[in-house]
Design a protein around this motif. Structure first.
Motif, PDB file in Angstrom:
ATOM      1  N   ALA A 129     -12.742   7.706  -7.633  1.00  0.00           N
ATOM      2  CA  ALA A 129     -13.332   8.868  -8.312  1.00  0.00           C
ATOM      3  C   ALA A 129     -12.883  10.177  -7.666  1.00  0.00           C
ATOM      4  CB  ALA A 129     -14.856   8.767  -8.294  1.00  0.00           C
ATOM      5  N   ILE A 130     -12.866  10.206  -6.340  1.00  0.00           N
ATOM      6  CA  ILE A 130     -12.425  11.419  -5.629  1.00  0.00           C
ATOM      7  C   ILE A 130     -10.977  11.736  -5.952  1.00  0.00           C
ATOM      8  CG2 ILE A 130     -11.924  12.363  -3.331  1.00  0.00           C
ATOM      9  CD1 ILE A 130     -14.393  10.850  -2.317  1.00  0.00           C
ATOM     10  N   LEU A 131     -10.130  10.713  -5.948  1.00  0.00           N
ATOM     11  CA  LEU A 131      -8.702  10.940  -6.210  1.00  0.00           C
ATOM     12  C   LEU A 131      -8.464  11.399  -7.643  1.00  0.00           C
ATOM     13  CD1 LEU A 131      -6.934   8.033  -4.277  1.00  0.00           C
ATOM     14  CD2 LEU A 131      -7.061  10.452  -3.671  1.00  0.00           C
ATOM     15  N   SER A 132      -9.292  10.968  -8.587  1.00  0.00           N
ATOM     16  CA  SER A 132      -9.101  11.412  -9.976  1.00  0.00           C
ATOM     17  C   SER A 132      -9.275  12.923 -10.081  1.00  0.00           C
ATOM     18  CB  SER A 132     -10.085  10.694 -10.904  1.00  0.00           C
ATOM     19  OG  SER A 132     -11.426  11.053 -10.617  1.00  0.00           O
ATOM     20  N   VAL A 133     -10.230  13.468  -9.340  1.00  0.00           N
ATOM     21  CA  VAL A 133     -10.439  14.922  -9.316  1.00  0.00           C
ATOM     22  C   VAL A 133      -9.275  15.614  -8.604  1.00  0.00           C
ATOM     23  CG1 VAL A 133     -11.944  16.780  -8.504  1.00  0.00           C
ATOM     24  CG2 VAL A 133     -12.941  14.683  -9.422  1.00  0.00           C
TER      25      VAL A 133
ATOM     26  N   SER B 251      -3.702   3.819   1.931  1.00  0.00           N
ATOM     27  CA  SER B 251      -4.168   4.800   2.924  1.00  0.00           C
ATOM     28  C   SER B 251      -3.210   5.982   3.012  1.00  0.00           C
ATOM     29  CB  SER B 251      -4.305   4.134   4.299  1.00  0.00           C
ATOM     30  OG  SER B 251      -5.262   3.104   4.266  1.00  0.00           O
ATOM     31  N   VAL B 252      -1.884   5.691   2.965  1.00  0.00           N
ATOM     32  CA  VAL B 252      -0.881   6.760   3.011  1.00  0.00           C
ATOM     33  C   VAL B 252      -1.019   7.678   1.805  1.00  0.00           C
ATOM     34  CG1 VAL B 252       1.595   7.276   2.928  1.00  0.00           C
ATOM     35  CG2 VAL B 252       0.761   5.411   4.368  1.00  0.00           C
ATOM     36  N   LEU B 253      -1.157   7.080   0.609  1.00  0.00           N
ATOM     37  CA  LEU B 253      -1.287   7.890  -0.605  1.00  0.00           C
ATOM     38  C   LEU B 253      -2.601   8.658  -0.605  1.00  0.00           C
ATOM     39  CD1 LEU B 253       0.163   8.550  -3.269  1.00  0.00           C
ATOM     40  CD2 LEU B 253      -1.218   6.780  -4.353  1.00  0.00           C
ATOM     41  N   LEU B 254      -3.666   8.040  -0.110  1.00  0.00           N
ATOM     42  CA  LEU B 254      -4.962   8.710  -0.038  1.00  0.00           C
ATOM     43  C   LEU B 254      -4.880   9.950   0.845  1.00  0.00           C
ATOM     44  CD1 LEU B 254      -8.048   8.899  -0.416  1.00  0.00           C
ATOM     45  CD2 LEU B 254      -8.290   7.331   1.524  1.00  0.00           C
ATOM     46  N   LEU B 255      -4.330   9.797   2.055  1.00  0.00           N
ATOM     47  CA  LEU B 255      -4.219  10.926   2.976  1.00  0.00           C
ATOM     48  C   LEU B 255      -3.274  11.990   2.433  1.00  0.00           C
ATOM     49  CD1 LEU B 255      -4.063   8.970   6.370  1.00  0.00           C
ATOM     50  CD2 LEU B 255      -6.008  10.236   5.421  1.00  0.00           C
ATOM     51  N   SER B 256      -2.172  11.560   1.809  1.00  0.00           N
ATOM     52  CA  SER B 256      -1.207  12.508   1.236  1.00  0.00           C
ATOM     53  C   SER B 256      -1.839  13.308   0.106  1.00  0.00           C
ATOM     54  CB  SER B 256       0.025  11.762   0.707  1.00  0.00           C
ATOM     55  OG  SER B 256       0.654  11.036   1.728  1.00  0.00           O
ATOM     56  N   THR B 257      -2.592  12.613  -0.761  1.00  0.00           N
ATOM     57  CA  THR B 257      -3.225  13.284  -1.896  1.00  0.00           C
ATOM     58  C   THR B 257      -4.290  14.272  -1.433  1.00  0.00           C
ATOM     59  OG1 THR B 257      -2.845  11.321  -3.268  1.00  0.00           O
ATOM     60  CG2 THR B 257      -4.448  12.922  -4.067  1.00  0.00           C
ATOM     61  N   LEU B 258      -5.102  13.850  -0.475  1.00  0.00           N
ATOM     62  CA  LEU B 258      -6.126  14.757   0.047  1.00  0.00           C
ATOM     63  C   LEU B 258      -5.482  15.963   0.729  1.00  0.00           C
ATOM     64  CD1 LEU B 258      -8.730  12.231   1.525  1.00  0.00           C
ATOM     65  CD2 LEU B 258      -8.915  13.566  -0.581  1.00  0.00           C
TER      66      LEU B 258
ATOM     67  N   PHE C  61      -6.136  14.632  -8.507  1.00  0.00           N
ATOM     68  CA  PHE C  61      -4.945  14.649  -9.359  1.00  0.00           C
ATOM     69  C   PHE C  61      -5.056  15.674 -10.481  1.00  0.00           C
ATOM     70  CE2 PHE C  61      -3.996  10.405  -7.550  1.00  0.00           C
ATOM     71  CZ  PHE C  61      -2.655  10.619  -7.234  1.00  0.00           C
ATOM     72  N   ILE C  62      -6.244  15.799 -11.073  1.00  0.00           N
ATOM     73  CA  ILE C  62      -6.383  16.794 -12.132  1.00  0.00           C
ATOM     74  C   ILE C  62      -6.249  18.201 -11.554  1.00  0.00           C
ATOM     75  CG2 ILE C  62      -8.903  17.151 -12.092  1.00  0.00           C
ATOM     76  CD1 ILE C  62      -8.850  17.013 -15.148  1.00  0.00           C
ATOM     77  N   THR C  63      -6.674  18.392 -10.303  1.00  0.00           N
ATOM     78  CA  THR C  63      -6.530  19.692  -9.634  1.00  0.00           C
ATOM     79  C   THR C  63      -5.065  19.997  -9.348  1.00  0.00           C
ATOM     80  OG1 THR C  63      -8.707  19.438  -8.609  1.00  0.00           O
ATOM     81  CG2 THR C  63      -7.226  21.053  -7.625  1.00  0.00           C
ATOM     82  N   LEU C  64      -4.312  19.003  -8.889  1.00  0.00           N
ATOM     83  CA  LEU C  64      -2.881  19.212  -8.634  1.00  0.00           C
ATOM     84  C   LEU C  64      -2.170  19.631  -9.915  1.00  0.00           C
ATOM     85  CD1 LEU C  64      -2.061  16.164  -6.296  1.00  0.00           C
ATOM     86  CD2 LEU C  64      -2.105  18.571  -5.660  1.00  0.00           C
ATOM     87  N   GLY C  65      -2.464  18.926 -11.009  1.00  0.00           N
ATOM     88  CA  GLY C  65      -1.836  19.281 -12.276  1.00  0.00           C
ATOM     89  C   GLY C  65      -2.237  20.663 -12.749  1.00  0.00           C
ATOM     90  N   ALA C  66      -3.530  21.010 -12.585  1.00  0.00           N
ATOM     91  CA  ALA C  66      -4.035  22.308 -13.060  1.00  0.00           C
ATOM     92  C   ALA C  66      -3.493  23.468 -12.238  1.00  0.00           C
ATOM     93  CB  ALA C  66      -5.570  22.302 -13.012  1.00  0.00           C
ATOM     94  N   PHE C  67      -3.437  23.342 -10.931  1.00  0.00           N
ATOM     95  CA  PHE C  67      -3.008  24.443 -10.071  1.00  0.00           C
ATOM     96  C   PHE C  67      -1.505  24.642 -10.059  1.00  0.00           C
ATOM     97  CE2 PHE C  67      -6.357  26.101  -6.995  1.00  0.00           C
ATOM     98  CZ  PHE C  67      -7.408  25.832  -7.859  1.00  0.00           C
ATOM     99  N   ILE C  68      -0.749  23.556 -10.221  1.00  0.00           N
ATOM    100  CA  ILE C  68       0.701  23.646 -10.023  1.00  0.00           C
ATOM    101  C   ILE C  68       1.486  23.678 -11.332  1.00  0.00           C
ATOM    102  CG2 ILE C  68       2.701  22.497  -8.965  1.00  0.00           C
ATOM    103  CD1 ILE C  68       0.809  21.416  -6.848  1.00  0.00           C
ATOM    104  N   MET C  69       0.920  23.116 -12.439  1.00  0.00           N
ATOM    105  CA  MET C  69       1.696  23.051 -13.679  1.00  0.00           C
ATOM    106  C   MET C  69       1.033  23.755 -14.863  1.00  0.00           C
ATOM    107  SD  MET C  69       3.519  19.306 -13.691  1.00  0.00           S
ATOM    108  CE  MET C  69       4.662  19.899 -14.945  1.00  0.00           C
TER     109      MET C  69
END
Length: 428
Positions: free
Chosen positions: A245-249, A157-164, A251-259
């Motif tokens: 499935a939501i988290l997979s999108v 739950s912590v990782l889910l909220l942090s990722t969102l 994570f790819i967004t975090l990588g795309a926007f930041i790196m």
């Protein structure tokens, strides 16, 4: 009012296997592969992540569906298909379990080293992994997995909220400015295609791990003494699958926007890679969140490691029982837990040897493990489909609806097609 209360109680009693599935999926496929995809290719591979989640869905769902319908694991169903299929699954498990466990364990050890600042101490690489494996096996041997199951729900739950939260802030801030003369990478060359196959291999996880859904569903029924309805079992599974499935999108967004386009590549060293992943959060949320995210990321990977050990040990145990023991002797073997413990040790030792060979190359290990998983997926997918659509194995009222059948056909074509593409690129 009582009807609504009873429905909620039923769902809560069924809840568990789906969350374990999500925990397993969020591990390497999300933290590693999705992040790498975004960092190296931007959104060019978003379609691959979406397709993998969509077209693999039926075959994971069938693991939970069959367990609820038949009251046994889908591995038992493989025996009903024919001894040849059970032998094939047994061999598939043996062929993949060391590489999969090694990849998960290697990444988890990296997050552990990053959490405690051990990434500069080269001598700790194998020692950290050894300690991690001993703890994982020890927890399962002592039968404390139920405690970890509860912890996973909190940590997840912590990782889910942090990722969102990081995802939303990243969208608000927008992508970073790319370095001058940045050239987008080519996807449809040999290197790109091989990475696409590896990315989809564990997105959201390997298809043969659908057997774990059924094993955990049966175990949950034993723990609670409650036989859920099919709707309750599928609600639990879908809840975990949708989150994954939501988290997979995300994570790819975090990588795309930041790196993506920054000129910084994802490290081959597991601890350095872990630090890069955690920093994806702190860049958007703030430096104050580093320790919280580091703990949450390691914890979810730790949960994934234990789930992988448990899943493979249960799968090996059940396959071994069905292959080599008569039905009247299986219950005695199950109660003794002897083969379960032996399986844990075999998986741990084999995975540790693999890690020793890939100690400085995280990418090669993960890509190898995920590719193996993708290539063996079509057979498992076809058999899972047959088990839940044939009245010889599953009662008609438990059969999947027409839309799910159609998606299954598309999924099988998808798995076979990309498998053949991989073989073409790799060997022709």
């Amino acid at each position: 009012m009582n009807t609504s209360k009873n429905k909620l109680q039923g769902i809560l009693k069924a809840l568990g296997p789906g969350i374990l599935f999500a925990s397993t999926a969020i591990g390497v496929s999300h933290l590693v592969q999705s992040t790498r995809a975004g960092a190296e290719y931007g959104f060019l591979l978003l379609w691959a992540v979406i397709c993998a989640n969509l077209f693999k869905y039926p075959f994971f769902e069938y693991g939970s569906r069959y367990a609820n319908a038949a009251g046994e694991s889908i591995i038992d169903g493989y025996k009903r298909i024919g001894t040849w299929m059970l032998i094939a699954y047994f061999l598939i498990t043996i062929a993949s379990m060391f590489f999969v466990t090694a990849a998960v364990g290697f990444v988890t050890a990296g997050f552990l080293e990053n959490l405690f600042g051990l990434n500069q101490l080269t001598d700790f690489k194998l020692l950290t992994t050894l300690i991690l494996f001993i703890v994982c096996v020890g927890i399962l041997v002592l039968g404390k997995y139920s405690v970890l199951d509860s912890m996973i729900k909190v940590i997840g739950s912590v990782l889910l909220l942090s990722t969102l939260g990081a995802f939303i802030l990243t969208l608000i801030n927008g992508p970073i400015e790319k370095v001058p003369n940045f050239t987008p990478p080519e996807v449809w060359n040999d290197t790109g295609i091989l990475f696409v196959i590896a990315l989809m291999g564990w997105m959201p996880t390997a298809v043969d791990l659908s057997a774990w859904n059924s094993l955990w569903t049966i175990e949950r029924i034993k723990q609670t003494g409650y036989k859920p309805t099919l709707k309750e079992t599928l609600f639990d599974f879908n809840f975990g699958y949708i989150i994954s499935a939501i988290l997979s999108v995300c994570f790819i967004t975090l990588g795309a926007f930041i790196m993506y386009g920054s000129g910084v590549e994802m490290s081959q060293q597991s601890a350095t890679f872990a630090n890069q992943v955690v920093e994806l959060y702190t860049i958007t949320i703030g430096e104050w969140s580093y320790f919280i995210i580091a703990v949450a990321a390691f914890s979810i990977m730790f949960g994934t490691s234990i789930a992988v050990f448990d899943g493979y040990a249960r799968a090996l145990e059940r396959s071994f029982e069905l292959l080599f023991f008569k039905e009247e002797d299986q219950e005695t073997l199950l109660k003794s837990r002897t083969f379960y413990i032996v399986s844990l040790l075999v998986v741990a030792i084999g995975a540790f040897i693999i890690i020793a060979q890939f100690i400085s190359n995280l990418k090669a290990l993960v890509d190898l493990a995920t590719t193996i998983s993708f290539l063996i997926a079509p057979l498992v997918a076809v058999v899972n489909f047959k088990l839940v659509t044939d009245e010889r194995f599953t009662a008609k009222e438990y059969h999947p609806p027409q839309w799910l059948r159609l998606l299954s056909y598309a999924g099988i074509v998808y798995l076979v097609g990309f498998g053949l593409l991989f073989l073409w690129v790799k060997f022709i």
